[in-house]
Enzyme design. Structure first.
Site, PDB file in Angstrom:
ATOM      1  CE  LYS A 358       6.907  11.969  37.348  1.00 32.85           C
ATOM      2  NZ  LYS A 358       5.672  12.405  38.037  1.00 32.85           N
ATOM      3  CG  ASP A 363       1.849   8.270  36.276  1.00 30.88           C
ATOM      4  OD1 ASP A 363       1.765   7.055  36.526  1.00 30.88           O
ATOM      5  OD2 ASP A 363       1.695   9.159  37.131  1.00 30.88           O
ATOM      6  CE  LYS A 370      -1.369   9.635  36.903  1.00 26.67           C
ATOM      7  NZ  LYS A 370      -1.361  10.449  38.118  1.00 26.67           N
ATOM      8  CG  ASP A 443      -0.801   7.964  40.396  1.00 25.93           C
ATOM      9  OD1 ASP A 443      -1.842   8.631  40.462  1.00 25.93           O
ATOM     10  OD2 ASP A 443       0.032   8.134  39.489  1.00 25.93           O
ATOM     11  CD  GLU A 445       4.632   8.067  38.700  1.00 26.98           C
ATOM     12  OE1 GLU A 445       4.915   9.082  38.045  1.00 26.98           O
ATOM     13  OE2 GLU A 445       3.623   8.015  39.431  1.00 26.98           O
ATOM     14  NE  ARG A 447       6.370  10.667  45.649  1.00 29.32           N
ATOM     15  CZ  ARG A 447       5.405  11.273  46.342  1.00 29.32           C
ATOM     16  NH1 ARG A 447       5.347  11.125  47.650  1.00 29.32           N
ATOM     17  NH2 ARG A 447       4.505  12.000  45.724  1.00 29.32           N
TER      18      ARG A 447
END
Length: 588
Positions: A358, A363, A370, A443, A445, A447
């Site tokens: 990944k 993020d 977040k 959030d 994301e 995957r």
């Protein structure tokens, strides 16, 4: 009514604000209104930047998808010129048959196993080398044992300085715990203590007596741990505030024949280069480690070690139908980079495998931002920990060049940011295998990026695939911050991977792929949803990924916990050692 000069002043302030906050998720590409030509003509915006002594001139360019104007800020214009990578430890390791009492240097380490039995007052006993050293130092060793009630417990130590007449300056008694239970673990623990003692005592030369019960693989683990303990990261400090690192330059292994294997010790240096690279990448901030810099890192690994390298740009990924991955990348001004490194051995290829990491360089959470205590947004630079482990493994494999295994290292690198281009909750995406995904939470994301990467890995011919990702907070809740969760669609592969990680000194735990939980991610208006119910979040994330592997054996590692350790200094480089061990195993 504001006059022309007042308006120009407002425009200049607004322009500087936009650049100063260039990488904060919503401010980077705030709204079309803020950046419209009516409110801020590009000539005024660029001229205002030229009057600043802090920021460089920034051109205004059109966004591909919305055709609106946006400020594209090169990271180097606001980040500085600090290096991305730390220096490798300059340590010479060699075997020596010198008697400990005759060794000359700064620091001698004498390990002891833990005292067993029912007598809780029993202290370690002296025999062989320790007894000889005690006699040579006029009872110093026995005095240290008695005065400190030294029992050899794991992690315990006693250190003293010797007289000037002694051939070595300092002596440290080191507790090994129960050696018979796990020699590899004992080796890693001993190496950690060696590095710690050398740093605290400012020792340039050290020697360690290898205790009975440790074999050559444990000695390799010990050296590996010493190298990791010497890791020193002051890349982003300046002036006199820089802490000095471990000065150790020479380590002698005082042992007989059969315990020291020079080839195994050399592999510890190779693996450490991969671990160091991973720690450097994870520990560096997101304005240094971008998708583009990850791609450059991959190119350098390929160039230095003879690996094949392909970097797919956005338009190439679009042609391949990577709708899930590209949806995550839409919100960021940083272009996505799909990285594919290939290692091919000389001679017969017995197995083709892939490692998929990944690669979220930052993020923000997207529109599901977040926010609030516990969101850890300030640490989301580590959300590319899976890609760091993947590239670190590629570095180690490139140095070691194992036989019999072809390895594909794959990273779908991007950022998850907020802008008018970003994916929204409720969007339906189409992955490269044709499956549709409803975005319930932006959030979740990671995957989405992994989905297209897994499809790509299988198309590349991989018979076995491991993906590694800082995927879910739920895994931290389940297993804490020391263990990775491990899921697999093949029981044998899962156990083999677990064994490799255990042997490499990295903790993991096999988790269930609960079929019944799949209903929570099954879509009503799409094939899948990117988020399950309230419970079992790490399991439903694994079940989601499983949908993008058709025939290959596959395992998933959720490393959200062990990727980072504040007490140990931050980035751990988790995954490099276990993955490298697995690759070597597949070639045998």
């Amino acid at each position: 009514t504001a006059g022309p000069s007042h308006i120009k002043g407002m425009l200049r302030a607004q322009g500087l604000l936009m650049v100063a906050m260039a990488q904060s998720s919503w401010a980077f590409q705030m709204t079309p209104m803020l950046m419209s030509k009516r409110l801020m003509p590009s000539c005024l915006f660029e001229r205002s930047l030229r009057t600043s002594s802090v920021y460089h001139t920034v051109p205004v360019t059109r966004s591909i998808s919305s055709r609106r104007f946006a400020a594209r800020v090169q990271m180097s214009s606001i980040a500085g010129n600090h290096p991305i990578f730390t220096d490798s430890p300059k340590l010479a390791v060699r075997q020596s048959s010198t008697a400990p009492k005759e060794w000359k240097g700064d620091l001698l380490l004498l390990p002891f196993p833990e005292v067993g039995g029912e007598d809780k007052k029993a202290l370690v006993s002296l025999a062989g080398v320790s007894a000889e050293l005690d006699a040579a130092t006029e009872g110093l060793v026995s005095d240290l044992v008695k005065e400190n009630e030294f029992k050899g417990k794991a992690g315990s130590s006693v250190l003293t300085r010797l007289a000037k007449s002694s051939s070595f300056k300092r002596l440290s008694l080191v507790g090994m715990g129960n050696i018979s239970q796990a020699t590899m673990a004992s080796g890693y623990a001993l190496g950690k203590q060696i590095a710690s003692a050398a740093k605290s005592e400012k020792a340039k030369t050290a020697a360690v007596v290898v205790p009975e019960g440790l074999d050559s693989t444990a000695v390799k683990a010990m050296v590996q741990s010493v190298l990791e303990g010497m890791y020193h990261d002051v890349r982003f400090k300046s002036g006199d505030d820089k802490e000095k690192g471990c000065p150790l330059e020479s380590l002698e292994i005082l042992t007989g024949s059969g315990v020291y294997d020079d080839k195994l010790v050399q592999t510890s240096f190779h693996i450490n280069e991969g671990v160091k690279l991973a720690r450097d990448l994870v520990g560096a901030p997101s304005n240094y480690v971008t998708p583009s810099s990850l791609a450059e890192t991959a190119k350098n690994i390929a160039k230095e070690h003879g690996l094949g390298c392909t970097i797919l740009e956005r338009d190439e990924c679009e042609k391949m139908g990577m709708g899930a991955y590209l949806a995550v990348a839409r919100g960021s001004a940083q272009p996505p980079k799909f990285i594919h490194l290939t290692y091919k051995p000389k001679g017969e290829v017995k197995k083709k495998v892939a490692i998929v990491g990944k690669g979220l360089c930052f993020d923000s959470g997207g529109y599901n931002l977040k926010a609030g205590p516990g969101s850890m947004i300030e640490l989301m630079k580590f959300d590319m920990g899976g890609s760091a482990a993947t590239l670190g493994c590629a570095k180690a494999v490139g140095l070691m060049k194992p036989e019999g295994v072809e390895v594909h290292f794959i990273v779908a690198a991007c950022e998850n940011m907020v802008s008018s281009d970003a994916m929204r909750p409720g969007d339906i995406l189409t992955a490269s295998n044709g499956k549709t995904i409803e975005v319930l939470n932006t959030d979740a994301e990671g995957r989405l990026t992994l989905a297209d990467a897994l499809v790509y890995a299988e198309k590349a011919g991989a018979e076995e695939i491991v993906d590694i990702a800082t995927l879910t907070g739920a895994c931290i809740i389940s297993l804490g911050d020391e263990y990775a969760g491990l899921w697999s669609n093949d029981e044998g592969m899962g156990k083999e991977l677990l064994s490799c990680f255990t042997n490499a000194g990295e903790k993991a735990w096999i988790m269930p792929l609960v079929k019944e939980y799949f209903e929570s991610i099954k879509g009503k208006i799409s094939d899948l949803k990117n988020l399950g119910g309230k419970g079992g979040g790490s399991i439903t994330a694994a079940l989601f990924l499983k949908e993008f592997v058709k025939e290959a054996k596959w395992s998933h590692l959720d490393i959200a916990g062990p990727v980072w350790n504040d007490k140990a200094g931050g980035a751990t480089g988790y995954g490099v050692k276990g993955l490298t061990e697995w690759v070597i195993t597949k070639g045998k």
